[in-house]
Design a protein around this motif. Sequence first.
Motif, PDB file in Angstrom:
ATOM      1  N   SER A  53      33.611  34.199  18.658  1.00 53.75           N
ATOM      2  CA  SER A  53      34.925  35.000  18.472  1.00 53.75           C
ATOM      3  C   SER A  53      34.669  34.390  20.354  1.00 53.75           C
ATOM      4  O   SER A  53      33.607  34.426  21.432  1.00 53.75           O
ATOM      5  CB  SER A  53      34.589  36.018  18.872  1.00 53.75           C
ATOM      6  OG  SER A  53      33.128  36.947  19.749  1.00 53.75           O
ATOM      7  N   ALA A  54      35.846  35.263  20.803  1.00 49.66           N
ATOM      8  CA  ALA A  54      36.260  35.051  22.390  1.00 49.66           C
ATOM      9  C   ALA A  54      37.752  36.299  22.842  1.00 49.66           C
ATOM     10  O   ALA A  54      37.655  36.424  21.985  1.00 49.66           O
ATOM     11  CB  ALA A  54      36.439  34.146  23.201  1.00 49.66           C
ATOM     12  N   GLN A  55      37.157  36.625  24.314  1.00 46.28           N
ATOM     13  CA  GLN A  55      37.279  37.983  24.438  1.00 46.28           C
ATOM     14  C   GLN A  55      39.423  37.201  25.409  1.00 46.28           C
ATOM     15  O   GLN A  55      39.136  35.960  25.574  1.00 46.28           O
ATOM     16  CB  GLN A  55      37.413  38.835  25.821  1.00 46.28           C
ATOM     17  CG  GLN A  55      36.294  39.919  25.175  1.00 46.28           C
ATOM     18  CD  GLN A  55      36.185  40.463  26.468  1.00 46.28           C
ATOM     19  OE1 GLN A  55      36.336  40.721  27.770  1.00 46.28           O
ATOM     20  NE2 GLN A  55      35.701  41.600  26.450  1.00 46.28           N
ATOM     21  N   VAL A  56      40.126  37.595  25.505  1.00 44.57           N
ATOM     22  CA  VAL A  56      41.609  36.769  25.173  1.00 44.57           C
ATOM     23  C   VAL A  56      42.124  37.562  26.961  1.00 44.57           C
ATOM     24  O   VAL A  56      42.206  38.938  26.395  1.00 44.57           O
ATOM     25  CB  VAL A  56      42.990  37.338  24.534  1.00 44.57           C
ATOM     26  CG1 VAL A  56      43.693  36.683  24.883  1.00 44.57           C
ATOM     27  CG2 VAL A  56      42.414  36.555  23.220  1.00 44.57           C
ATOM     28  N   ARG A  65      41.069  30.604  22.714  1.00 44.80           N
ATOM     29  CA  ARG A  65      40.746  30.163  20.903  1.00 44.80           C
ATOM     30  C   ARG A  65      39.460  28.902  21.528  1.00 44.80           C
ATOM     31  O   ARG A  65      38.994  28.815  20.797  1.00 44.80           O
ATOM     32  CB  ARG A  65      42.532  29.204  20.586  1.00 44.80           C
ATOM     33  CG  ARG A  65      41.770  28.489  19.110  1.00 44.80           C
ATOM     34  CD  ARG A  65      43.549  28.094  18.538  1.00 44.80           C
ATOM     35  NE  ARG A  65      43.397  27.735  17.591  1.00 44.80           N
ATOM     36  CZ  ARG A  65      42.647  26.296  17.416  1.00 44.80           C
ATOM     37  NH1 ARG A  65      42.356  25.315  18.119  1.00 44.80           N
ATOM     38  NH2 ARG A  65      43.406  25.584  16.292  1.00 44.80           N
ATOM     39  N   ASN A  66      39.890  28.106  22.268  1.00 43.05           N
ATOM     40  CA  ASN A  66      38.862  27.195  22.776  1.00 43.05           C
ATOM     41  C   ASN A  66      37.105  27.584  22.226  1.00 43.05           C
ATOM     42  O   ASN A  66      36.298  26.886  22.214  1.00 43.05           O
ATOM     43  CB  ASN A  66      38.988  26.149  23.812  1.00 43.05           C
ATOM     44  CG  ASN A  66      38.643  24.969  23.937  1.00 43.05           C
ATOM     45  OD1 ASN A  66      38.409  24.552  23.656  1.00 43.05           O
ATOM     46  ND2 ASN A  66      37.699  24.790  25.230  1.00 43.05           N
ATOM     47  N   GLU A 117      41.303  31.628  11.462  1.00 39.13           N
ATOM     48  CA  GLU A 117      41.348  32.096  13.332  1.00 39.13           C
ATOM     49  C   GLU A 117      42.488  33.298  13.788  1.00 39.13           C
ATOM     50  O   GLU A 117      43.302  32.998  12.300  1.00 39.13           O
ATOM     51  CB  GLU A 117      41.957  30.989  14.055  1.00 39.13           C
ATOM     52  CG  GLU A 117      43.787  30.123  13.469  1.00 39.13           C
ATOM     53  CD  GLU A 117      42.384  29.226  14.756  1.00 39.13           C
ATOM     54  OE1 GLU A 117      42.824  29.339  15.621  1.00 39.13           O
ATOM     55  OE2 GLU A 117      44.107  28.560  14.017  1.00 39.13           O
ATOM     56  N   LYS A 118      42.525  34.549  13.697  1.00 38.20           N
ATOM     57  CA  LYS A 118      43.034  35.289  14.221  1.00 38.20           C
ATOM     58  C   LYS A 118      42.319  35.830  15.361  1.00 38.20           C
ATOM     59  O   LYS A 118      41.346  36.037  16.647  1.00 38.20           O
ATOM     60  CB  LYS A 118      42.829  36.317  13.130  1.00 38.20           C
ATOM     61  CG  LYS A 118      41.080  37.450  13.140  1.00 38.20           C
ATOM     62  CD  LYS A 118      41.111  38.166  11.580  1.00 38.20           C
ATOM     63  CE  LYS A 118      40.191  38.509  12.231  1.00 38.20           C
ATOM     64  NZ  LYS A 118      39.399  40.108  10.992  1.00 38.20           N
ATOM     65  N   TYR A 124      40.111  37.209  20.593  1.00 40.72           N
ATOM     66  CA  TYR A 124      39.740  36.280  19.980  1.00 40.72           C
ATOM     67  C   TYR A 124      39.151  35.684  18.602  1.00 40.72           C
ATOM     68  O   TYR A 124      38.017  34.921  19.092  1.00 40.72           O
ATOM     69  CB  TYR A 124      41.382  34.636  20.221  1.00 40.72           C
ATOM     70  CG  TYR A 124      41.207  33.774  19.691  1.00 40.72           C
ATOM     71  CD1 TYR A 124      42.610  34.060  19.870  1.00 40.72           C
ATOM     72  CD2 TYR A 124      41.150  33.231  18.920  1.00 40.72           C
ATOM     73  CE1 TYR A 124      43.906  33.046  19.058  1.00 40.72           C
ATOM     74  CE2 TYR A 124      41.982  31.667  17.988  1.00 40.72           C
ATOM     75  CZ  TYR A 124      43.001  31.906  18.185  1.00 40.72           C
ATOM     76  OH  TYR A 124      44.355  31.149  16.978  1.00 40.72           O
ATOM     77  N   THR A 125      38.905  35.501  16.893  1.00 42.57           N
ATOM     78  CA  THR A 125      38.023  35.162  16.446  1.00 42.57           C
ATOM     79  C   THR A 125      38.650  33.441  15.444  1.00 42.57           C
ATOM     80  O   THR A 125      39.600  33.673  14.761  1.00 42.57           O
ATOM     81  CB  THR A 125      38.066  36.370  15.471  1.00 42.57           C
ATOM     82  OG1 THR A 125      37.377  37.686  16.265  1.00 42.57           O
ATOM     83  CG2 THR A 125      36.581  36.158  14.485  1.00 42.57           C
ATOM     84  N   ALA A 126      37.576  32.665  15.479  1.00 42.25           N
ATOM     85  CA  ALA A 126      37.692  31.889  14.998  1.00 42.25           C
ATOM     86  C   ALA A 126      36.667  31.116  14.244  1.00 42.25           C
ATOM     87  O   ALA A 126      34.775  31.228  14.173  1.00 42.25           O
ATOM     88  CB  ALA A 126      37.975  30.598  15.492  1.00 42.25           C
TER      89      ALA A 126
END
Length: 240
Positions: A53-56, A65-66, A117-118, A124-126
Amino acid sequence: MYLKFFDLHQGSVMKRFFSLLFLIILVSDILFPEVIFALEEGDDDAIFDVEGSAQVKNDDFSHARNAAIQDALLKAVEEATGRLLSPIVMVEKAQAVKTGIFVKAGEYIKNYRIITEKTSVGVYTANIKATVSLTGIKNDLHSMGILNDLPAAPRAAPVAITLRGIRRHADYVKFMDFIMTGVKGVEGVRRRSMEWGTAKMEVDVRGGARAIVAELAKAKQFPIQINMAGDNGVEVVFLR
């Protein structure tokens, strides 16, 4: 008299129905014995299902996303390293492993596939399935002097499980789901046979039969009795 006949007839129909249901499952096991849950990996590779996961930030979804994918790949390498080293060594050598292995996690990824992914609440989670090179990690751990003379994590061993006292198909499904998702170290499950009230399967699990027994002893979902059946077998009996 009619009601008595109806009850007997209904009971007979239900028994035939469940017998047919178990027969269908048994036939599917014979035709597709390896289908349930098997990871396609060799001695040099390992496959992991991980989430990153990562903050947008500033609506930059591409960057988030990356970053989420890279976070997931790092977790896959962390799990692979944990498979090679004992928990104690992972703690004692944490800094060395971080700088020598984790900082170049991408070098150990052979391939990966994004499952889902969502984006939710700015995160953002993948979820990905990644294949990690154990050989590459082993070689670097050896060159760092960490793997030398240190016990590796136990490899998966096949364990024969016999499940008895099955009264409802739902109980069997719940048990299989627990084995595949609730038992640590499970790498594969294969159904071997099924007949009225009894099912047999083979489970690949790190730690062998004793690890299975220890995990099943913690299960609260269903009342069961657990017995060792030799060095590499487990018998599970539903008590209700």
